[in-house]
Design a protein around this motif. Structure first.
Motif, PDB file in Angstrom:
ATOM      1  N   LYS A 201      -6.973  13.746   0.510  1.00  6.09           N
ATOM      2  CA  LYS A 201      -5.772  13.002   0.896  1.00  6.09           C
ATOM      3  C   LYS A 201      -6.103  11.569   1.268  1.00  6.09           C
ATOM      4  CE  LYS A 201      -2.406  16.262   2.671  1.00  6.09           C
ATOM      5  NZ  LYS A 201      -1.629  16.655   3.849  1.00  6.09           N
ATOM      6  N   LEU A 202      -7.099  11.396   2.117  1.00  7.04           N
ATOM      7  CA  LEU A 202      -7.463  10.051   2.540  1.00  7.04           C
ATOM      8  C   LEU A 202      -7.946   9.231   1.349  1.00  7.04           C
ATOM      9  CD1 LEU A 202      -9.172   8.799   5.683  1.00  7.04           C
ATOM     10  CD2 LEU A 202     -10.106   8.113   3.488  1.00  7.04           C
ATOM     11  N   VAL A 203      -8.782   9.811   0.532  1.00  9.72           N
ATOM     12  CA  VAL A 203      -9.325   9.085  -0.624  1.00  9.72           C
ATOM     13  C   VAL A 203      -8.208   8.738  -1.603  1.00  9.72           C
ATOM     14  CG1 VAL A 203     -10.917   9.207  -2.585  1.00  9.72           C
ATOM     15  CG2 VAL A 203     -11.626  10.071  -0.341  1.00  9.72           C
ATOM     16  N   TYR A 204      -7.298   9.675  -1.845  1.00 12.82           N
ATOM     17  CA  TYR A 204      -6.175   9.410  -2.756  1.00 12.82           C
ATOM     18  C   TYR A 204      -5.301   8.284  -2.218  1.00 12.82           C
ATOM     19  CZ  TYR A 204      -2.049  10.442  -5.677  1.00 12.82           C
ATOM     20  OH  TYR A 204      -0.993  10.365  -6.554  1.00 12.82           O
ATOM     21  N   ALA A 205      -4.966   8.342  -0.943  1.00  8.93           N
ATOM     22  CA  ALA A 205      -4.147   7.285  -0.332  1.00  8.93           C
ATOM     23  C   ALA A 205      -4.849   5.938  -0.440  1.00  8.93           C
ATOM     24  CB  ALA A 205      -3.858   7.625   1.129  1.00  8.93           C
ATOM     25  N   ALA A 206      -6.141   5.913  -0.158  1.00  3.54           N
ATOM     26  CA  ALA A 206      -6.902   4.663  -0.233  1.00  3.54           C
ATOM     27  C   ALA A 206      -6.954   4.132  -1.662  1.00  3.54           C
ATOM     28  CB  ALA A 206      -8.310   4.881   0.313  1.00  3.54           C
ATOM     29  N   LEU A 207      -7.167   5.019  -2.617  1.00  2.09           N
ATOM     30  CA  LEU A 207      -7.232   4.594  -4.017  1.00  2.09           C
ATOM     31  C   LEU A 207      -5.890   4.064  -4.510  1.00  2.09           C
ATOM     32  CD1 LEU A 207      -9.479   7.405  -5.549  1.00  2.09           C
ATOM     33  CD2 LEU A 207     -10.085   4.980  -5.282  1.00  2.09           C
ATOM     34  N   ILE A 208      -4.805   4.710  -4.118  1.00  7.02           N
ATOM     35  CA  ILE A 208      -3.479   4.217  -4.518  1.00  7.02           C
ATOM     36  C   ILE A 208      -3.291   2.792  -3.991  1.00  7.02           C
ATOM     37  CG2 ILE A 208      -0.991   4.432  -4.135  1.00  7.02           C
ATOM     38  CD1 ILE A 208      -1.354   7.459  -4.247  1.00  7.02           C
ATOM     39  N   LEU A 209      -3.620   2.582  -2.725  1.00  9.35           N
ATOM     40  CA  LEU A 209      -3.461   1.249  -2.154  1.00  9.35           C
ATOM     41  C   LEU A 209      -4.397   0.240  -2.826  1.00  9.35           C
ATOM     42  CD1 LEU A 209      -2.997   2.124   1.612  1.00  9.35           C
ATOM     43  CD2 LEU A 209      -1.253   1.377  -0.021  1.00  9.35           C
ATOM     44  N   TYR A 210      -5.612   0.658  -3.077  1.00 12.71           N
ATOM     45  CA  TYR A 210      -6.591  -0.215  -3.730  1.00 12.71           C
ATOM     46  C   TYR A 210      -6.110  -0.627  -5.127  1.00 12.71           C
ATOM     47  CZ  TYR A 210     -11.038  -1.667  -5.838  1.00 12.71           C
ATOM     48  OH  TYR A 210     -12.026  -2.357  -6.498  1.00 12.71           O
ATOM     49  N   TYR A 211      -5.665   0.322  -5.926  1.00  9.62           N
ATOM     50  CA  TYR A 211      -5.196   0.006  -7.269  1.00  9.62           C
ATOM     51  C   TYR A 211      -3.871  -0.766  -7.233  1.00  9.62           C
ATOM     52  CZ  TYR A 211      -8.786   3.203  -9.040  1.00  9.62           C
ATOM     53  OH  TYR A 211      -9.978   3.825  -9.331  1.00  9.62           O
ATOM     54  N   THR A 212      -3.027  -0.482  -6.256  1.00 12.04           N
ATOM     55  CA  THR A 212      -1.772  -1.226  -6.110  1.00 12.04           C
ATOM     56  C   THR A 212      -2.062  -2.684  -5.777  1.00 12.04           C
ATOM     57  OG1 THR A 212      -0.555   0.749  -5.433  1.00 12.04           O
ATOM     58  CG2 THR A 212       0.391  -1.370  -4.801  1.00 12.04           C
ATOM     59  N   LEU A 213      -3.073  -2.912  -4.972  1.00 11.14           N
ATOM     60  CA  LEU A 213      -3.472  -4.274  -4.607  1.00 11.14           C
ATOM     61  C   LEU A 213      -3.836  -5.091  -5.851  1.00 11.14           C
ATOM     62  CD1 LEU A 213      -4.048  -6.141  -2.201  1.00 11.14           C
ATOM     63  CD2 LEU A 213      -6.369  -5.224  -2.171  1.00 11.14           C
ATOM     64  N   GLN A 214      -4.350  -4.443  -6.861  1.00 16.82           N
ATOM     65  CA  GLN A 214      -4.751  -5.122  -8.093  1.00 16.82           C
ATOM     66  C   GLN A 214      -3.573  -5.387  -9.029  1.00 16.82           C
ATOM     67  OE1 GLN A 214      -7.785  -2.580  -9.693  1.00 16.82           O
ATOM     68  NE2 GLN A 214      -9.134  -2.883  -7.959  1.00 16.82           N
ATOM     69  N   SER A 215      -2.422  -4.810  -8.722  1.00 20.95           N
ATOM     70  CA  SER A 215      -1.247  -4.931  -9.573  1.00 20.95           C
ATOM     71  C   SER A 215      -0.534  -6.265  -9.337  1.00 20.95           C
ATOM     72  CB  SER A 215      -0.278  -3.778  -9.275  1.00 20.95           C
ATOM     73  OG  SER A 215       0.946  -3.992  -9.928  1.00 20.95           O
TER      74      SER A 215
END
Length: 127
Positions: A32-46
């Motif tokens: 859960k934590l890793v998924y949430a972090a990855l979503i935010l990380y990839y969203t930041l690149q958008s």
């Protein structure tokens, strides 16, 4: 639990530190934590997200990276709960602007660290 002022951690964020931290704590942190972090990380690149939301995301990811937070990460079991709370809080704020492709990209990346049973836990991300 009251959320800390995670925006004061924005200067702690860097892409290299994020990748290193996630790689190092993935199994201990949970899917859960890793998924949430990855979503935010990839969203930041958008380029589909506004500057205000990017600033909030940078603050949350900086908080995750920082070794100095409300509950130190080194404390077994509870050490990452404050990090997860901050990530979920920010995800809820920006969720309507998150591209489904970003969610899928984050889910695909989870396979590097987790098996299918562990990945199935992300279906209850906001619980």
């Amino acid at each position: 639990m009251e959320l800390p002022d995670f925006m004061s951690y924005a200067n702690k964020f860097s892409q290299n530190d994020f990748v290193e931290k996630i790689s190092r704590v993935a199994k201990r942190a949970g899917s859960k934590l890793v998924y949430a972090a990855l979503i935010l990380y990839y969203t930041l690149q958008s380029d589909k997200i506004n500057v205000k939301d990017k600033a909030i995301i940078i603050g949350a990811l900086g908080y995750l990276i920082s070794p100095l937070d409300v509950i130190p990460d080194a404390i077994p079991i509870v050490g990452l709960t404050d990090d997860l709370a901050v990530l979920i809080y920010v995800l809820k704020k920006v969720w309507s602007d998150i591209d489904p492709e970003v969610q899928e990209r984050a889910k695909t990346k989870l396979a590097d660290w987790f098996d299918e049973d562990e990945i199935s836990e992300i279906g209850h991300l906001f619980e």
